[in-house]
Design an enzyme around this catalytic site. Structure first.
Site, mmCIF file in Angstrom:
data_model
loop_
_atom_site.group_PDB
_atom_site.id
_atom_site.type_symbol
_atom_site.label_atom_id
_atom_site.label_comp_id
_atom_site.label_asym_id
_atom_site.label_seq_id
_atom_site.Cartn_x
_atom_site.Cartn_y
_atom_site.Cartn_z
ATOM 1 N N GLU A 186 0.340 -1.035 0.329
ATOM 2 C CA GLU A 186 -0.016 -0.412 -0.040
ATOM 3 C C GLU A 186 1.506 1.161 -0.519
ATOM 4 O O GLU A 186 0.369 2.537 1.080
ATOM 5 C CB GLU A 186 -0.936 0.231 1.204
ATOM 6 N N GLU B 170 -5.789 -8.711 -0.118
ATOM 7 C CA GLU B 170 -6.676 -7.572 0.166
ATOM 8 C C GLU B 170 -8.223 -7.296 0.566
ATOM 9 O O GLU B 170 -8.193 -6.336 -0.461
ATOM 10 C CB GLU B 170 -5.854 -6.684 1.487
HETATM 11 C C1 LIG Z 1 -1.632 -9.184 5.939
HETATM 12 O O1 LIG Z 1 -2.175 -8.855 6.650
HETATM 13 C C2 LIG Z 1 -1.571 -8.758 8.070
HETATM 14 C C3 LIG Z 1 -2.433 -7.768 9.489
HETATM 15 O O2 LIG Z 1 -2.759 -6.487 8.923
HETATM 16 C C4 LIG Z 1 0.012 -7.635 7.893
HETATM 17 O O3 LIG Z 1 0.234 -7.952 9.467
HETATM 18 C C5 LIG Z 1 0.143 -8.622 7.417
HETATM 19 O O4 LIG Z 1 1.195 -8.131 7.510
HETATM 20 C C6 LIG Z 1 -0.380 -8.721 6.002
HETATM 21 N N1 LIG Z 1 0.637 -9.199 4.766
HETATM 22 C C7 LIG Z 1 0.404 -9.137 3.199
HETATM 23 C C8 LIG Z 1 1.167 -10.313 2.311
HETATM 24 O O5 LIG Z 1 0.370 -8.427 3.610
#
Ligand SMILES: *[C@H]1O[C@H](CO)[C@@H](O)[C@H](O)[C@H]1NC(C)=O
Ligand SMILES: *[C@@H]1O[C@H](CO)[C@@H](O)[C@H](O)[C@H]1NC(C)=O
Ligand SMILES: *[C@@H]1O[C@H](CO)[C@@H](O)[C@H](O)[C@H]1NC(C)=O
Ligand SMILES: *[C@@H]1O[C@H](CO)[C@@H](O)[C@H](O)[C@H]1NC(C)=O
Length: 347
Positions: free
Chosen positions: A129, A254
């Site tokens: 992001e 996501e």
């Molecule tokens: C998935 O979401 C979790 C909770 O926000 C975060 O800690 C993690 O970095 C995310 N993983 C990816 C691959 O985006």
């Protein structure tokens, strides 16, 4: 910088549809206010293997045979990570002496990819992001990452984010849209796709309208609307057309929904839309992981996380039972999923 991962389930494909489907797991940065912190106390990876990063990746990819998408969850920023996503220095901001340079970001990816070069079931997510920066800088950082990864000989799938939280609904909008530049990367192996999130509600959506769409309970303060509600497939139409125009594929890495019938229906509609449009090759639902406990990644006390075997904060079944099972799992088609071989855009 710590890393996170998404677990992607397995299988081999005929239709060229959804070849990766799974769940986002909380990662090393999750909840950490105490950096660098201690493993098991300030951060952890998957619950099954309460061990450190490479071991968690190996558990997913070698022992279970699934694919794992890993990314630095840094919003294309560095420094002061505990206060992200809104603070920290934008990577490649040449006006900021504390910022990591684009070249250093390339070196970071060279190092990380080098550690996984021999694991065909890893997928490299360049960064989580990016936002509030020039899209041209997102592109430059993406290119540095791709160059660094390929310099190691790594052939695995790479996913490149756009700007504005890599949001699907706003991909073509604004004065500096992702759609104008993000396709201009060069990957000598043609094995880079686009990483898209669809968790944001456009700000013009009012609470009332939102309630009609997907009722949110206990949206976390100070927000009056949760930024993690599911939105309808119409919000992905423009980015889908952009992907088609540029002959690109994407993973929706996501999205989520609350424990109510409107959200269940919207999750189902969203995933049906991905099933029907073959520029979409995968998805991961947000979120599971050992550190959520009874808390909810998005949608209020009665939702909880996607972690199996955990109750929500009301002591009731969590979203693994109330959202994943009815609305997400039916879209996991085992015969379509990629089972073997180096991660790629193709089945
Ligand atoms: C998935 O979401 C979790 C909770 O926000 C975060 O800690 C993690 O970095 C995310 N993983 C990816 C691959 O985006
Ligand atoms: C394909 O992957 C599955 C699951 O990881 C594994 O059991 C199987 O041996 C693999 N097949 C080949 C031909 O590599
Ligand atoms: C880049 O750094 C300068 C100096 O600190 C700052 O004023 C500017 O807002 C930064 N740009 C971005 C996109 O963060
Ligand atoms: C990548 O795509 C370009 C343009 O279609 C093509 O010229 C090139 O041969 C491809 N490279 C590989 C390694 O497939």
């Amino acid at each position: 910088m710590k890393f996170l991962l998404s677990i992607l389930t397995l299988a081999g494909a005929i239709h060229g549809k959804i070849i990766y489907a799974g769940v986002n797991e909380s990662g090393g940065e999750f909840g950490s206010q105490n950096l660098p912190g201690a493993f098991g106390i300030d951060y952890a990876f998957i619950n099954k293997y309460f061990d450190e990063y490479a071991d968690a990746i190996n558990y997913i990819t070698v022992e279970k045979g699934a694919y794992a998408l890993l990314d630095p969850h840094n919003y294309m920023r560095y420094n002061d990570p505990s206060a992200q996503p809104f603070s920290g220095s934008v990577i490649g901001n040449t006006s900021d002496p504390t910022a990591a340079t684009t070249e250093q970001f390339g070196e970071f990816w060279t190092e990380l990819a080098g550690r996984f070069v021999d694991n065909p079931k890893v997928i490299f997510g360049i960064n989580n992001e990016p936002h509030d920066m020039l899209t041209s800088l997102v592109l430059a950082n993406n290119q540095a990452a791709i160059d660094g990864i390929r310099s190691t000989g790594a052939e695995q799938l790479i996913l490149a984010p756009g700007n504005s939280w890599t949001g699907g609904h706003s991909w073509t909008e604004g004065s500096d849209p992702s759609s104008a530049l993000i396709h201009q990367f060069v990957d000598p192996l043609n094995n880079t796709g686009i990483d898209i999130h669809e968790t944001s509600i456009s700000l013009e959506v009012t609470m009332n309208v939102l309630n009609l769409v997907c009722t949110l309970i206990d949206a976390p303060p100070p927000n009056t609307i949760s930024s993690f509600a599911i939105v309808g497939p119409e919000n992905l139409a423009a980015v889908t057309a952009w992907l088609q125009e540029h002959n690109l594929k994407a993973v929706l890495s996501e999205f989520g929904g609350a424990n109510n019938d409107n959200c269940r229906q919207m999750v189902d509609e969203l995933l049906s839309y991905l099933d029907a449009n073959d520029v979409w090759i995968g998805w991961t639902a947000w979120a599971a992981g050992p550190f959520w406990g009874p808390f909810s990644p998005c949608c209020g006390a009665d939702t909880g996380s996607l972690e199996p075997g955990v109750l929500n904060s009301l002591g009731e079944p969590n979203a693994f039972e109330t959202v994943w099972t009815p609305s997400m799992k039916p879209h996991v088609i085992p015969e379509d999923l990629k089972k073997n071989g180096t991660s790629s855009l193709e089945a």
